[in-house]
Motif scaffolding. Structure first.
Motif, PDB file in Angstrom:
ATOM      1  N   ARG A  21     -13.409 -10.548  -7.182  1.00 49.65           N
ATOM      2  CA  ARG A  21     -12.047 -10.489  -6.641  1.00 49.65           C
ATOM      3  C   ARG A  21     -11.293 -11.717  -7.119  1.00 49.65           C
ATOM      4  O   ARG A  21     -11.782 -12.832  -7.012  1.00 49.65           O
ATOM      5  N   ASN A  22     -10.127 -11.463  -7.616  1.00 53.91           N
ATOM      6  CA  ASN A  22      -9.321 -12.554  -8.136  1.00 53.91           C
ATOM      7  C   ASN A  22      -7.913 -12.382  -7.579  1.00 53.91           C
ATOM      8  O   ASN A  22      -7.327 -11.309  -7.711  1.00 53.91           O
ATOM      9  N   PHE A  23      -7.395 -13.397  -6.905  1.00 51.17           N
ATOM     10  CA  PHE A  23      -6.062 -13.278  -6.313  1.00 51.17           C
ATOM     11  C   PHE A  23      -5.103 -14.260  -6.969  1.00 51.17           C
ATOM     12  O   PHE A  23      -5.494 -15.376  -7.315  1.00 51.17           O
ATOM     13  N   MET A  39      -4.944 -18.378  -6.454  1.00 45.88           N
ATOM     14  CA  MET A  39      -6.192 -18.734  -5.767  1.00 45.88           C
ATOM     15  C   MET A  39      -6.584 -20.184  -6.024  1.00 45.88           C
ATOM     16  O   MET A  39      -6.547 -20.666  -7.151  1.00 45.88           O
ATOM     17  N   ALA A  51      -8.830 -14.428   1.350  1.00 45.01           N
ATOM     18  CA  ALA A  51      -7.415 -14.132   1.121  1.00 45.01           C
ATOM     19  C   ALA A  51      -6.685 -14.055   2.458  1.00 45.01           C
ATOM     20  O   ALA A  51      -7.093 -13.293   3.331  1.00 45.01           O
ATOM     21  N   GLU A  86      -4.106 -12.744   5.025  1.00 40.62           N
ATOM     22  CA  GLU A  86      -3.418 -11.450   5.107  1.00 40.62           C
ATOM     23  C   GLU A  86      -1.948 -11.632   5.484  1.00 40.62           C
ATOM     24  O   GLU A  86      -1.193 -10.660   5.533  1.00 40.62           O
ATOM     25  N   CYS A 101     -12.294 -12.229   4.214  1.00 40.09           N
ATOM     26  CA  CYS A 101     -13.300 -13.047   3.538  1.00 40.09           C
ATOM     27  C   CYS A 101     -14.282 -12.139   2.818  1.00 40.09           C
ATOM     28  O   CYS A 101     -15.030 -11.398   3.462  1.00 40.09           O
ATOM     29  N   ALA A 140      -8.029 -21.796   3.454  1.00 37.87           N
ATOM     30  CA  ALA A 140      -6.995 -20.766   3.281  1.00 37.87           C
ATOM     31  C   ALA A 140      -5.968 -20.841   4.410  1.00 37.87           C
ATOM     32  O   ALA A 140      -4.767 -20.647   4.198  1.00 37.87           O
ATOM     33  N   ARG A 185      -3.092 -20.117   1.163  1.00 38.37           N
ATOM     34  CA  ARG A 185      -3.381 -19.525  -0.155  1.00 38.37           C
ATOM     35  C   ARG A 185      -4.817 -19.009  -0.218  1.00 38.37           C
ATOM     36  O   ARG A 185      -5.670 -19.456   0.542  1.00 38.37           O
ATOM     37  N   PRO A 186      -5.080 -18.074  -1.149  1.00 34.90           N
ATOM     38  CA  PRO A 186      -6.453 -17.607  -1.315  1.00 34.90           C
ATOM     39  C   PRO A 186      -7.347 -18.758  -1.780  1.00 34.90           C
ATOM     40  O   PRO A 186      -6.879 -19.658  -2.489  1.00 34.90           O
ATOM     41  N   CYS A 240     -11.376 -19.788  -3.258  1.00 35.98           N
ATOM     42  CA  CYS A 240     -12.680 -19.393  -3.776  1.00 35.98           C
ATOM     43  C   CYS A 240     -13.627 -20.585  -3.653  1.00 35.98           C
ATOM     44  O   CYS A 240     -13.315 -21.685  -4.101  1.00 35.98           O
TER      45      CYS A 240
END
Lengths: 160, 455
Positions: free
Chosen positions: B42-44, B47, B217, B219, B226, B278, B283-284, B286
């Motif tokens: 998953r890539n936002f 991020m 991420a 919402e 998560c 987050a 923000r998202p 990782c």
């Protein structure tokens, strides 16, 4: 950071991107192009999960700079099935229970494909050697070796 | 595979439609086509990447933390320390009332093992996060450390974990888990031979191909998704809820796809801090272990020491067994009190022994916290017990497999923790093993059965 243009075919379709110089092919494929089938297990060239085929040769995409791939043809596991029909290797991995968690599977299939492309009727020893750069931690190697041998047999039957 | 239907023929159910039938795994089509979505797939947009500043010392007091240079580093968005974590001291098994809380999310005042998380850096790129992490200055006062379980239990040993107050876990049964069955000293007094041996093991790293991590991420409504490779979804969700003091309804966990775990992904380590990042940046985020972190930081199988004393008769019967087990928890509990407890239940082995005495200790040292791994608490015990069984057989000049037939538990036998044996198939397994390994045993053992009618 300097951006460099890179252009190659990925699973038969043209890709052109501007990427940060120094980006690995693995990160370019996953983060820029959106093909997440090569996996990043170690990012240091030891696990084989990121294996892809570049111009017919098996390569570790985590150790390959994307900017050196211009003009090449790249194949990943996500491009192997044609028209929704699984490649014989994919079929064999499925049928012989050669995937457990699935994280090493795309890399394994790439390594096996290069072997079968060069050696259509491999011995067990050939298979073991071809997969020796790919680490699996849960399926176990024996079902994977059997899957590759099964795919080789089904290929030779198709050819006959 | 051949199914031997002659075993338990009169109690066997043969009309099952699912059990014993091969079924394809529902996730393999995704695996072979590369479509299975692991958390890192998953890539936002926007991020952030989280990198941890870790303790270079096994045991040290933190005099001060200076994050000012790191915060100025290009690309850095947020730097987190202990004071940012709402409920910083936690323990995973508090959810099943196994306390006390003894571990910090980010070190506060002290570090207790080399590699402990001290400061979290969130930046636009992985590289920026790494460079900034290197600029965090932590002033440590190095303290004496203890790495050996027996040393840790000695009076005057450096105290590893103040939340416990002593270097062992205090069970409700006292300083160890105990099993008492029959009269072990009387058993030894009547035994023809006594054999006492000690066994020990090193920690073992799971080394999953996919490293531990999560992607979070926001919402946008104070709720967070998560994506994680945890092996313990609800442990993770509920502990995160406690650590972040957020209701579970604000936490949306997506998991179930794990690229190898073997128990190494049951701890609650990456998710709370990533979600906090987050929440505080909007923000998202990782947070994924590098391979180096996976090998050095993730909790291994505990090192164990097992001392076994057995009393055995010339005819092969084990009449007494005394076991003292030590589990090296490292600096924090995680799942180790439970592992040591499992050992207490397991050390009688699959054998019927009339007199048993067991103590198992969960010991704290300044080593990497150990935790779950495939049968943790019993696998090292099995190694020790079965080596001991071979030694006992040799001692009385008996075939090691026949020796096991004599002692194997069968239906109706009372186990040391006072649970009657049910559904044992050990005799039958050993009979098949005897054939498969071409290791013949006397006919009388091949005629035995685990199944005792009416037991």
């Amino acid at each position: 950071m300097a951006k460099v243009p890179v252009q190659f075919t990925l699973n038969g379709s043209e890709k052109a991107e501007f990427i940060d110089s120094g980006t690995t092919l693995l990160n370019a494929l996953r983060d820029k192009i959106g093909d997440t089938s090569p996996k990043g297990g170690c990012h240091q060239g030891t696990c084989g999960a990121c294996s892809v085929i570049i111009d017919g040769e098996l390569r570790l995409s985590c150790l390959t700079l994307a900017e050196t791939c211009s003009g090449t043809a790249i194949t990943t596991t996500s491009g192997l099935a044609e028209g929704g029909v699984l490649h014989p290797l994919q079929r064999a991995f499925l049928d012989t229970f050669a995937t457990q968690c699935g994280f090493c599977t795309p890399g394994m299939i790439m390594a096996a494909k290069v072997l079968l492309d060069h050696t259509p009727n491999p011995t067990r020893g050939d298979v073991v050697e071809a997969l020796s750069g790919n680490i699996c931690r849960c399926t176990g190697y024996e079902p994977i070796i059997q899957a590759v041998l099964t795919a080789a047999r089904s290929n030779s039957q198709n050819a006959a | 595979m051949e199914l031997r239907k002659n075993y338990f023929a009169d109690v066997r159910k043969d009309d099952l439609h699912e059990i014993g039938q091969p079924r394809p795994r529902s996730d393999s089509p995704g695996h072979v086509t590369g479509k299975t979505a692991f958390f890192a797939d998953r890539n936002f947009p926007g991020m952030l990447h989280l990198k941890m500043v870790r303790s270079p010392h096994h045991h040290a007091r933190i005099r001060s933390i200076d994050t000012s240079e790191a915060e100025k580093h290009p690309g850095v968005v947020k730097v987190l320390t202990a004071k940012d974590v709402p409920h910083n001291v936690y323990t995973i098994l508090i959810l099943i009332q196994v306390g006390p809380e003894d571990e910090t999310v980010l070190a506060d005042g002290k570090v207790r093992w080399k590699g402990e998380a001290v400061v979290a850096v969130l930046a636009e790129t992985e590289r920026a996060a790494q460079e900034a992490a290197a600029k965090v200055k932590v002033d440590y006062e190095v303290l004496p450390a203890v790495f050996d379980m027996e040393e840790a239990l000695k009076p005057g040993a450096p105290l590893v974990n103040e939340y416990h107050g002593q270097n062992y876990y205090l069970y409700d049964s006292g300083e160890c888990r105990k099993v008492r069955f029959g009269d072990v000293e009387a058993g030894f007094a009547g035994a023809d031979h006594i054999l006492e041996q000690s066994y020990q093991s090193s920690p073992i790293e799971h080394a999953p191909t996919e490293t531990t991590g999560c992607v979070v991420a926001p919402e946008g409504n104070d709720r967070f998704t998560c994506y994680t490779n945890t092996q313990a979804m609800f442990f993770t969700l509920d502990n995160t809820s406690i650590i972040l003091q957020m209701p579970g309804s604000k936490l949306h966990f997506v998991g179930g796809t794990v690229g190898g775990g073997f128990g190494g992904k049951v701890d609650v380590i990456v998710e709370p801090i990533a979600i906090l990042g987050a929440k505080l940046t909007g923000r998202p985020v990782c947070f994924i272990y590098s391979r180096e972190e996976e090998m050095q930081i993730s909790s291994p199988r505990a090192a164990e020491k097992v001392v076994i004393k057995d009393g055995v008769m010339k005819d092969g019967r084990i009449v007494a067994r005394k076991v003292t087990g030590y589990t090296d928890a490292g600096a924090y509990s995680r799942h180790s009190p439970y592992g040591a407890q499992k050992g207490a239940g397991h050390y009688p082995g699959p054998y019927t022994i009339p007199n048993v005495w067991i103590d198992t200790y969960c010991v704290y040292t300044n080593r990497t916290p150990s935790s779950a791994m495939r049968g943790f608490g019993v696998t090292i015990g099995d190694f020790a017990l079965e080596v001991q069984m071979d030694k006992l057989a040799r001692l009385i000049g008996m075939d090691p497999l026949e020796f096991r037939f004599i002692n194997a538990y069968r239906d109706g036998d009372m186990k040391a923790h006072r649970q009657p044996t049910e559904g044992a198939a050990l005799i039958e397994c050993m009979q098949e093993a005897s054939r498969a390994a071409n290791w013949p045993v006397a006919e009388k053992y091949m005629a035995m059965s685990s199944y005792v009618k009416g037991a």
